[in-house]
Every structure is written in structure tokens, then in C-alpha cells.
Design a protein around this motif. Sequence first.
Motif, PDB file in Angstrom:
ATOM      1  N   ARG A  62       0.865  -1.180   0.000  1.00  0.00           N
ATOM      2  CA  ARG A  62       0.000   0.000   0.000  1.00  0.00           C
ATOM      3  C   ARG A  62       0.899   1.226   0.000  1.00  0.00           C
ATOM      4  O   ARG A  62       1.664   1.454   0.943  1.00  0.00           O
ATOM      5  N   ILE A  63       0.819   2.013  -1.072  1.00  0.00           N
ATOM      6  CA  ILE A  63       1.618   3.231  -1.195  1.00  0.00           C
ATOM      7  C   ILE A  63       0.654   4.404  -1.360  1.00  0.00           C
ATOM      8  O   ILE A  63      -0.156   4.415  -2.279  1.00  0.00           O
ATOM      9  N   VAL A  64       0.748   5.373  -0.455  1.00  0.00           N
ATOM     10  CA  VAL A  64      -0.075   6.578  -0.528  1.00  0.00           C
ATOM     11  C   VAL A  64       0.861   7.758  -0.744  1.00  0.00           C
ATOM     12  O   VAL A  64       1.825   7.942  -0.001  1.00  0.00           O
ATOM     13  N   THR A  65       0.576   8.543  -1.795  1.00  0.00           N
ATOM     14  CA  THR A  65       1.396   9.720  -2.095  1.00  0.00           C
ATOM     15  C   THR A  65       0.525  10.970  -2.091  1.00  0.00           C
ATOM     16  O   THR A  65      -0.696  10.891  -2.257  1.00  0.00           O
ATOM     17  N   LYS A  73       2.538   7.215   2.999  1.00  0.00           N
ATOM     18  CA  LYS A  73       2.395   5.930   3.682  1.00  0.00           C
ATOM     19  C   LYS A  73       2.876   4.830   2.747  1.00  0.00           C
ATOM     20  O   LYS A  73       2.555   4.828   1.560  1.00  0.00           O
ATOM     21  N   ASP A  74       3.655   3.882   3.283  1.00  0.00           N
ATOM     22  CA  ASP A  74       4.189   2.778   2.497  1.00  0.00           C
ATOM     23  C   ASP A  74       4.321   1.569   3.412  1.00  0.00           C
ATOM     24  O   ASP A  74       5.170   1.549   4.301  1.00  0.00           O
TER      25      ASP A  74
END
Length: 82
Positions: A62-65, A73-74
Motif C-alpha cells: 500500500r503506497i499513498v502519495t 504511507k508505504d
Amino acid sequence: MKLGPQLITLLNKRYEPSSTIETVFNKYDLTFKTDDQGRPILAFIGNKGPNGIIKGERFARRIVTDQTGQVIKDHWDNKGKS
């Protein structure tokens, strides 16, 4: 099964974009798929059977940019048996 620090280090590297990478990690077979930027996003770790399918665990990243591309978040989630 948890992803240890050595495996996380391997999965934090950049690889060829939009591809499937097969390798061996310690005594386990490891296959992961990368996104369009070359970051691994889906990983299968376990023992490869005679038909080429890995029986073990499946992990999704899960990668949030934000809007500028900075990673907020990673993390990796265990999605169960594969």
C-alpha cells in the motif's frame, strides 16, 4: 509469516517497470510484480511447485502519495495463503 528487514530491503529497490520478477530469497522462492514506476506492489513467497505456482503467502503493498509525489504511507499487508 512476516516480512523481515532483509526482505523489505530487497523489496524497496526499483526494478523494471510493469514486470514480474522471479528470484530466490533464503530458502524460499519469491515472485513479485512491479508498478509503472518499478516499485514492487505484489509479492508471493513460498515454495514453487512443479507447475510454477508458488504455494505460500501473498503480500500487497500500500503506497499513498500526496499531489507532489511524496510518499506519505508505504507498508506491506499479508493477504493470506496463495
